[in-house]
Design a protein around this motif. Structure first.
Motif, PDB file in Angstrom:
ATOM      1  N   VAL A  22     -39.610 -29.081 125.067  1.00 47.59           N
ATOM      2  CA  VAL A  22     -39.822 -30.529 125.123  1.00 47.59           C
ATOM      3  C   VAL A  22     -38.514 -31.248 125.421  1.00 47.59           C
ATOM      4  N   GLU A  23     -37.421 -30.764 124.864  1.00 46.59           N
ATOM      5  CA  GLU A  23     -36.115 -31.382 125.119  1.00 46.59           C
ATOM      6  C   GLU A  23     -35.750 -31.373 126.599  1.00 46.59           C
ATOM      7  N   ARG A  24     -36.274 -30.415 127.334  1.00 48.17           N
ATOM      8  CA  ARG A  24     -35.922 -30.275 128.743  1.00 48.17           C
ATOM      9  C   ARG A  24     -37.020 -30.805 129.649  1.00 48.17           C
ATOM     10  N   SER A  25     -37.875 -31.690 129.114  1.00 41.52           N
ATOM     11  CA  SER A  25     -39.007 -32.206 129.886  1.00 41.52           C
ATOM     12  C   SER A  25     -38.925 -33.714 130.039  1.00 41.52           C
ATOM     13  N   PRO A  26     -38.592 -34.226 131.227  1.00 45.30           N
ATOM     14  CA  PRO A  26     -38.634 -35.677 131.447  1.00 45.30           C
ATOM     15  C   PRO A  26     -40.090 -36.136 131.498  1.00 45.30           C
ATOM     16  N   PRO A  27     -40.459 -37.207 130.792  1.00 42.39           N
ATOM     17  CA  PRO A  27     -41.865 -37.608 130.709  1.00 42.39           C
ATOM     18  C   PRO A  27     -42.471 -38.049 132.029  1.00 42.39           C
ATOM     19  N   GLU A  28     -41.635 -38.354 133.017  1.00 37.99           N
ATOM     20  CA  GLU A  28     -42.179 -38.834 134.292  1.00 37.99           C
ATOM     21  C   GLU A  28     -42.747 -37.718 135.155  1.00 37.99           C
ATOM     22  N   THR A  29     -42.358 -36.478 134.913  1.00 34.87           N
ATOM     23  CA  THR A  29     -42.751 -35.405 135.833  1.00 34.87           C
ATOM     24  C   THR A  29     -43.556 -34.283 135.198  1.00 34.87           C
ATOM     25  N   TYR A  30     -43.600 -34.215 133.860  1.00 34.84           N
ATOM     26  CA  TYR A  30     -44.308 -33.137 133.154  1.00 34.84           C
ATOM     27  C   TYR A  30     -43.770 -31.761 133.555  1.00 34.84           C
ATOM     28  N   THR A  31     -42.483 -31.685 133.839  1.00 33.64           N
ATOM     29  CA  THR A  31     -41.859 -30.420 134.211  1.00 33.64           C
ATOM     30  C   THR A  31     -40.755 -30.095 133.211  1.00 33.64           C
ATOM     31  N   PHE A  32     -40.159 -28.903 133.378  1.00 32.31           N
ATOM     32  CA  PHE A  32     -39.048 -28.483 132.532  1.00 32.31           C
ATOM     33  C   PHE A  32     -37.841 -28.221 133.422  1.00 32.31           C
ATOM     34  N   HIS A  33     -36.713 -28.779 133.044  1.00 33.59           N
ATOM     35  CA  HIS A  33     -35.490 -28.645 133.835  1.00 33.59           C
ATOM     36  C   HIS A  33     -34.582 -27.592 133.206  1.00 33.59           C
ATOM     37  N   SER A  78     -31.140 -24.741 134.200  1.00 38.72           N
ATOM     38  CA  SER A  78     -30.015 -24.568 135.119  1.00 38.72           C
ATOM     39  C   SER A  78     -30.424 -23.787 136.366  1.00 38.72           C
ATOM     40  N   CYS A  79     -31.472 -22.969 136.247  1.00 39.32           N
ATOM     41  CA  CYS A  79     -31.928 -22.172 137.385  1.00 39.32           C
ATOM     42  C   CYS A  79     -32.969 -22.887 138.236  1.00 39.32           C
ATOM     43  N   GLY A  80     -33.425 -24.064 137.801  1.00 37.00           N
ATOM     44  CA  GLY A  80     -34.412 -24.794 138.579  1.00 37.00           C
ATOM     45  C   GLY A  80     -35.410 -25.534 137.705  1.00 37.00           C
ATOM     46  N   GLU A  81     -36.493 -25.980 138.327  1.00 32.39           N
ATOM     47  CA  GLU A  81     -37.513 -26.788 137.673  1.00 32.39           C
ATOM     48  C   GLU A  81     -38.850 -26.060 137.732  1.00 32.39           C
ATOM     49  N   CYS A  82     -39.618 -26.109 136.642  1.00 32.51           N
ATOM     50  CA  CYS A  82     -40.908 -25.423 136.617  1.00 32.51           C
ATOM     51  C   CYS A  82     -41.853 -26.151 135.681  1.00 32.51           C
ATOM     52  N   THR A  83     -43.138 -25.789 135.728  1.00 35.25           N
ATOM     53  CA  THR A  83     -44.120 -26.433 134.870  1.00 35.25           C
ATOM     54  C   THR A  83     -45.353 -25.551 134.720  1.00 35.25           C
ATOM     55  N   ARG A 142     -43.728 -16.506 132.106  1.00 35.50           N
ATOM     56  CA  ARG A 142     -43.036 -16.931 133.318  1.00 35.50           C
ATOM     57  C   ARG A 142     -41.521 -16.743 133.242  1.00 35.50           C
ATOM     58  N   MET A 143     -40.987 -16.796 132.034  1.00 32.59           N
ATOM     59  CA  MET A 143     -39.540 -16.649 131.857  1.00 32.59           C
ATOM     60  C   MET A 143     -39.283 -15.442 130.962  1.00 32.59           C
ATOM     61  N   LEU A 144     -39.195 -14.307 131.581  1.00 33.92           N
ATOM     62  CA  LEU A 144     -39.140 -13.042 130.851  1.00 33.92           C
ATOM     63  C   LEU A 144     -37.948 -12.946 129.920  1.00 33.92           C
TER      64      LEU A 144
END
Length: 247
Positions: free
Chosen positions: A68-79, A81-86, A238-240
């Motif tokens: 949740v800390e890495r999730s901006p509410p505007e995009t419903y994604t997770f940020h 250092s290796c990229g963005e996913c959801t 998804r993130m082994l």
């Protein structure tokens, strides 16, 4: 993490400013027992066979809070250092086995005769002084449908299957703020078990999860609804690298 659209407070701000770390609580209410074998054909017919097996779980709230800390509410994604996913509809279909491209789930939230509705679809109704009750206690569902008689009729088995499904829906897949009761708003959709899979339950589950991700980014929020089992299993699948440090 910078705001994309607005400047509303975000839980990551507290972490960046060395504030106290918040670990979320979950609004889940698992069934705690496997369904009776005689219910499995009805659960499969309704499209809830896989989801109904989520009868118990061990949630990692530290992991969920970190996501949740890495999730901006505007995009419903997770940020990261290796990229963005959801979490996507494909994840919902693969992990929960729920339909994702059928009719949307709509309905009403108030009923003129809720007792009649419960009797017709569950075969029973809780003793309630209020004539317009809208929720069934999870303890009532467990007490009435947790143990079926050896000579249960087909009608009784169908009622028990509906009770199991509605407990899964409101206790695990789409729990809300009232985490000791299950709202009967979805019960009419379970009337014809052969027609239940014609609704996009997976789409509704993901929508509720997205909504909860947005809500829980606010620092003052301490509990989270939505399908947390999906969120956690998605992260570990998804993130082994998370799986190797989750024990």
């Amino acid at each position: 993490m910078a705001r994309l659209i607005n400047d509303d407070p975000h839980i990551s701000d507290a972490a960046n400013n060395m504030g106290s770390y918040r670990v979320l609580r979950g609004r889940v209410n698992g069934i705690g027992y496997l369904p009776d074998e005689r219910l499995m054909p009805y659960l499969e017919q309704a499209g809830f066979w896989s989801a109904a097996l989520i009868w118990t779980f061990d949630l990692r709230y530290d992991l969920i809070s970190a996501l949740v800390e890495r999730s901006p509410p505007e995009t419903y994604t997770f940020h990261f250092s290796c990229g963005e996913c959801t979490v996507t509809l494909e994840d919902v279909a693969l992990q929960l086995g729920l339909p994702i491209d059928e009719s949307p789930i709509t309905g009403i939230i108030t009923f003129a005769e809720p007792t009649v509705l419960c009797y017709s679809l569950l075969g029973d109704s809780p003793d309630d002084d209020e004539s317009n009750f809208s929720g069934l206690k999870f303890t009532w569902l467990k007490g009435n449908f947790g143990h079926l008689s050896a000579n249960a009729t087909e009608g009784e088995l169908m009622c028990a299957a509906r009770a199991y499904i509605i407990h899964i829906i409101r206790g695990v897949l789409m729990p809300d703020s009232n985490n000791n009761k299950v709202h009967i708003m979805h019960l009419p959709l379970l009337a014809d078990l052969s027609n239940v899979r014609s609704y996009s339950w997976g789409f509704a589950v993901l929508t509720v999860l997205y909504r909860e991700l947005c809500r829980t980014t606010k620092p003052a929020v301490v509990d989270m609804g939505g399908c947390l089992t999906l969120l956690q299993s998605w992260a570990l699948y998804r993130m082994l690298f998370l799986a190797s440090i989750s024990h």
